[in-house]
Design a protein around this motif. Structure first.
Motif, PDB file in Angstrom:
ATOM      1  N   CYS A 159       1.458   0.870   3.746  1.00 59.02           N
ATOM      2  CA  CYS A 159       2.254   0.356   2.669  1.00 59.02           C
ATOM      3  C   CYS A 159       3.838   0.393   2.902  1.00 59.02           C
ATOM      4  CB  CYS A 159       1.827   1.418   1.244  1.00 59.02           C
ATOM      5  SG  CYS A 159       2.640   2.879   1.289  1.00 59.02           S
ATOM      6  N   PRO A 160       4.649  -0.100   2.135  1.00 63.00           N
ATOM      7  CA  PRO A 160       6.057  -0.029   2.490  1.00 63.00           C
ATOM      8  C   PRO A 160       6.687   1.607   2.388  1.00 63.00           C
ATOM      9  CG  PRO A 160       5.604  -1.755   0.949  1.00 63.00           C
ATOM     10  CD  PRO A 160       4.264  -0.919   0.871  1.00 63.00           C
TER      11      PRO A 160
ATOM     12  N   CYS B 273       9.753   1.636  -1.405  1.00 65.28           N
ATOM     13  CA  CYS B 273       9.046   1.859  -2.658  1.00 65.28           C
ATOM     14  C   CYS B 273       9.515   3.149  -3.560  1.00 65.28           C
ATOM     15  CB  CYS B 273       7.460   1.704  -2.449  1.00 65.28           C
ATOM     16  SG  CYS B 273       6.630   1.793  -3.935  1.00 65.28           S
TER      17      CYS B 273
ATOM     18  N   ALA C  18       7.315   6.070  -4.022  1.00 67.77           N
ATOM     19  CA  ALA C  18       6.875   6.759  -2.839  1.00 67.77           C
ATOM     20  C   ALA C  18       7.034   8.207  -3.137  1.00 67.77           C
ATOM     21  CB  ALA C  18       7.430   6.433  -1.497  1.00 67.77           C
TER      22      ALA C  18
ATOM     23  N   CYS D  97       2.083   7.484  -1.136  1.00 71.28           N
ATOM     24  CA  CYS D  97       1.754   8.138  -2.572  1.00 71.28           C
ATOM     25  C   CYS D  97       0.407   7.679  -2.992  1.00 71.28           C
ATOM     26  CB  CYS D  97       2.736   7.716  -3.705  1.00 71.28           C
ATOM     27  SG  CYS D  97       2.343   6.187  -4.483  1.00 71.28           S
TER      28      CYS D  97
ATOM     29  N   CYS E  76      -1.548   1.959  -1.978  1.00 72.63           N
ATOM     30  CA  CYS E  76      -1.479   0.722  -1.591  1.00 72.63           C
ATOM     31  C   CYS E  76      -1.943   0.537   0.056  1.00 72.63           C
ATOM     32  CB  CYS E  76      -0.018   0.176  -1.723  1.00 72.63           C
ATOM     33  SG  CYS E  76       0.106   0.244  -3.543  1.00 72.63           S
TER      34      CYS E  76
END
Ligand code: HEM
Ligand code: SF4
Length: 552
Positions: free
Chosen positions: A415-416, A421, A424, A458, A462
């Motif tokens: 995920c980013p 994000c 995060a 996190c 995602c």
């Protein structure tokens, strides 16, 4: 490929104009932050750590070359020259300016695209197998049903304010390549002995802070009843799902609380009122949607033509790429090509505008103008003649798309994370990069074989870390970034949630940790045993012992 009719086109155009006015009023101070938030989220616009983030829907991961060129143009004109393909087969822009978003949406509308329902508590983009329509093991093509679900769910007035977001995945093949067991609803095509086709309906799977594998609530749903049954499931969820606590609001929590049997009974009770009603699919409806997904004009070719097999024999690197990055096709003489977006040093899933343009050109030159986004965050050219593979490989290599690592350790889903994000706990992209750098020896990677490493910044998951054979989760320990490792997760048939091996690690330790995990596998595997099967056979203890041993 589905083409918009006048109604689709009008809805999308009207939505652009509404959002243009909403943005204008917000920028003029006529709308407050609180008033504007739901309006922008309805159009896929999040406010993230550094800038707004716009999520564009790619229906069931299908793109035409024209659409991909438009995505490239938008990246160039309004963003920093790249986009991020996601695990739900969409595309995210990380740097658009708020005032440009109405214009971006207007440009997307020109190529039959939008960002509607890519956020918020509604039915999100339906996802499916990236090899839909071309896979050799397909029972039926899921795409007409994905399109039917898309039209049913888009602006469905009853399901615009569900307790929480809602994700549907459809698989049309024997092998599940759409992660149907970890979606709010997973539909898995089945064929009876009598040849009747329907869906196994799986409900209540999901990742996030409470990961769960879905439960089957119906073994066989004839395709004609698809929408009435989905209506029934969503009604039960809409009515009984929790709205008091957003962490308990997903359908998985409801199914768990009610039990699978009670939930299924409620759905059947609701369905009685809907079954055979106006939303029942007639054969003509299905034919109409299927007519958008007919086979392109395939040539009649022999499999494994001589020029192709000669190249395979003389060029080892080409043979390796064909083995890892292409897939069998239902049509003789063709293969599907996976363009790896997992080159070392590039955030997994990212593609630049020039790369997107190049892929669009290859789709036209070597295929029928079609591209797929896979949920593993790669791009797929579904129909390439075997005799063209060598030429395509050379172009893909030059563009940084031919890393022969599909399905291998460095084909990381990620995920980013903390780079972009705001939710995060930790960065994920630099960890992916450090692991890719450590394991850049293809002989070693190929020896290790099929292995899925998934990472999230996190617990929202995602990056699908729970269902990675190796999962990495970013955690916060007194304001510092740490990483927890799970083993034994898997997607597809027999999906499982990984188990945490122990206390978390500092970022710098991660490549060593992965190396130790792999060394246990190499020492213990039986011949031909995949990493996941070894983990399942020996459990996590031997891995734990090696990773946490004091002196090794
Ligand atoms: C950067 C902005 C993003 C935000 C704010 C965000 C937010 C969230 C949140 C809050 C959840 C947990 C929802 C729940 O359990 O109820 C979640 C789940 C998820 N998101 Fe994201 N996400 C972002 C980006 C992404 C990206 C880039 C991807 C794909 C790479 C993605 C794919 C998913 C998936 C697959 C899940 C878990 C499946 C599930 O819903 O159970 N998200 N996201
Ligand atoms: S898993 Fe967490 S850090 Fe990663 S994108 Fe989702 S919400 Fe952000």
């Amino acid at each position: 490929m589905y083409r918009y009719d006048e109604i689709d086109a009008r809805i999308v155009r009207e939505r652009v104009e509404q959002f243009r006015d909403q943005t204008r009023r917000f920028l003029a101070g006529e709308l407050s932050e609180d008033e504007f938030r739901p309006l922008r989220l309805m159009n896929g616009l999040y406010i993230q750590r550094l800038a707004p983030m716009l999520r564009v829907a790619v229906p069931y991961g299908h793109l035409s070359s024209r659409q991909l060129r438009k995505l490239a143009e938008i990246a160039r004109k309004y963003d920093k020259g790249y986009g991020h393909f996601t695990t739900r087969q969409n595309l995210q822009y990380n740097w658009p300016a708020l005032e440009d978003v109405p214009e971006i949406l207007s440009e997307l509308a020109e190529v039959e695209m939008h960002a509607i329902q890519t956020s918020g508590n509604c039915v999100r983009n339906t996802t499916t197998d990236a090899f839909a329509g071309v896979a050799a093991d397909e029972i039926i093509d899921p795409r007409p049903y994905c399109e039917i679900i898309r039209q049913w769910s888009t602006l469905h007035p009853e399901f615009a304010f569900l307790p929480r977001k809602f994700k549907i995945a459809v698989s049309g093949s024997e092998q599940d390549r759409a992660a149907t067991w970890v979606h709010d609803i997973g539909l898995h095509v089945v064929k009876t002995d009598a040849g009747e086709v329907g869906f196994k309906v799986i409900v209540g799977g999901g990742l996030g802070r409470t990961p769960m594998i879905g439960e089957v609530i119906r073994d066989f749903l004839p395709t004609a009843h698809l929408l009435t049954y989905l209506d029934a499931v969503l009604r039960v969820y809409n009515r009984y799902g929790r709205r008091d606590n957003k962490y308990k609001a997903r359908i998985k929590i409801l199914v768990k609380a009610m039990t699978r049997e009670a939930f299924a009974a409620k759905v059947e009770e609701e369905w009685i009122h809907l079954k055979d009603g106006p939303a029942t699919l007639r054969a003509a409806d299905v034919e109409h949607y299927a007519s958008f997904f007919t086979d392109p004009a395939y040539e009649t070719l022999e499999a494994n033509p001589a020029e192709f097999t000669a190249k395979l024999a003389e060029d080892k690197a080409f043979a390796r790429w064909v083995e890892r990055n292409t897939r069998g096709h239902k049509q003789a003489g063709y293969r599907s090509v996976v363009l790896s977006l997992k080159k070392t040093g590039v955030p997994p899933g990212d593609a630049t505008d020039a790369q997107m343009d190049a892929v669009a050109d290859w789709a036209d030159q070597f295929g029928f103008g079609e591209i797929r986004v896979s949920h593993e965050q790669n791009l797929v050219l579904p129909d390439v003649r075997e005799r063209d593979l060598f030429d395509l490989w050379q172009l893909a290599k030059a563009a940084g798309f031919a890393t022969p690592n599909v399905g291998l350790l460095t084909d990381i889903i990620c995920c980013p994370g903390g780079d972009f994000c705001s939710l995060a706990n930790a960065k994920s992209i630099p960890v992916a990069e450090a692991i890719q750098q450590r394991f850049d020896d293809f002989d070693y990677l190929h020896d290790i074989g099929d292995i899925e490493l998934n990472m999230s910044g996190c617990m929202n998951a995602c990056g699908h870390h729970h269902i990675g054979h190796i999962g990495i989760l970013g955690v916060d320990k007194s304001g510092e970034e740490w990483y927890q490792v799970t083993l034994g997760g898997s997607q597809g048939s027999g999906a499982s949630i990984g188990k945490v091996i122990g206390p978390s690690f500092a970022r710098a330790q991660m490549p060593d940790v992965i190396e130790k995990i792999l060394s246990v596998y190499v020492d213990t595997r039986t011949e031909e045993e995949r990493f996941l099967d070894t983990v399942r056979r020996i459990g996590i203890i031997p891995f734990k012992e090696r990773v946490y041993a004091k002196h090794n």
